[in-house]
Design a protein around this motif. Sequence first.
Motif, PDB file in Angstrom:
ATOM      1  N   LEU A  13      -9.818 130.400  99.082  1.00 57.55           N
ATOM      2  CA  LEU A  13     -11.547 130.194  99.329  1.00 57.55           C
ATOM      3  C   LEU A  13     -11.383 128.170  98.673  1.00 57.55           C
ATOM      4  N   ASP A  14     -11.752 127.330  99.524  1.00 63.26           N
ATOM      5  CA  ASP A  14     -11.569 126.099  99.502  1.00 63.26           C
ATOM      6  C   ASP A  14     -12.622 125.583 100.205  1.00 63.26           C
ATOM      7  N   ASP A  15     -13.330 124.195  99.668  1.00 65.73           N
ATOM      8  CA  ASP A  15     -14.490 123.604 101.032  1.00 65.73           C
ATOM      9  C   ASP A  15     -13.888 123.256 102.168  1.00 65.73           C
ATOM     10  N   VAL A  20      -7.914 125.532 103.977  1.00 69.42           N
ATOM     11  CA  VAL A  20      -8.788 126.994 104.690  1.00 69.42           C
ATOM     12  C   VAL A  20      -7.678 127.685 106.401  1.00 69.42           C
ATOM     13  N   GLN A  37     -13.004 131.430 103.680  1.00 64.25           N
ATOM     14  CA  GLN A  37     -14.113 130.858 103.269  1.00 64.25           C
ATOM     15  C   GLN A  37     -13.935 129.386 102.673  1.00 64.25           C
ATOM     16  N   THR A  38     -15.007 129.000 103.333  1.00 63.28           N
ATOM     17  CA  THR A  38     -15.272 127.297 102.598  1.00 63.28           C
ATOM     18  C   THR A  38     -16.441 127.748 101.488  1.00 63.28           C
ATOM     19  N   ALA A  40     -18.416 128.973  98.434  1.00 61.80           N
ATOM     20  CA  ALA A  40     -18.037 129.029  97.123  1.00 61.80           C
ATOM     21  C   ALA A  40     -19.436 131.041  97.323  1.00 61.80           C
ATOM     22  N   ALA A  43     -17.902 133.609  99.660  1.00 61.37           N
ATOM     23  CA  ALA A  43     -16.736 134.018  99.117  1.00 61.37           C
ATOM     24  C   ALA A  43     -17.203 135.030  97.570  1.00 61.37           C
ATOM     25  N   VAL A  55      -6.541 136.172  95.441  1.00 63.77           N
ATOM     26  CA  VAL A  55      -7.944 135.152  95.466  1.00 63.77           C
ATOM     27  C   VAL A  55      -7.073 134.026  95.722  1.00 63.77           C
ATOM     28  N   SER A  57      -7.697 130.113  94.766  1.00 62.49           N
ATOM     29  CA  SER A  57      -9.235 129.062  95.030  1.00 62.49           C
ATOM     30  C   SER A  57      -8.603 127.731  94.736  1.00 62.49           C
ATOM     31  N   GLY A  66     -14.112 126.564  91.145  1.00 62.86           N
ATOM     32  CA  GLY A  66     -13.564 128.096  91.990  1.00 62.86           C
ATOM     33  C   GLY A  66     -13.325 128.914  90.987  1.00 62.86           C
TER      34      GLY A  66
END
Length: 79
Positions: A13-15, A20, A37-38, A40, A43, A55, A57, A66
């Motif tokens: 999980l990272d924007d 990612v 996943q971008t 949250a 996710a 996970v 994050s 996160g």
Amino acid sequence: MTSLNSSARLLILDDDPGVVEFLCDMLGERGYRVTGQTSAQAALGRIAAEPFDLVISDIEMPELRGLDALPKPKLNDNQ
């Protein structure tokens, strides 16, 4: 400490889509089953719908921190 085997399910999980993609590619090449996943919120839906062994994050993201995206452990009433 428990180690992960190569069939472990990981959620990244990272924007930042580049982060990612990099982590998914790198860990996928090592045999891990990786979901990236971008968002949250997305996710959180995935975590609720399927089990993950780990996970990874980002901490600071626009939608949600996160750590707030991770499920809270259930504590025993005796603690």
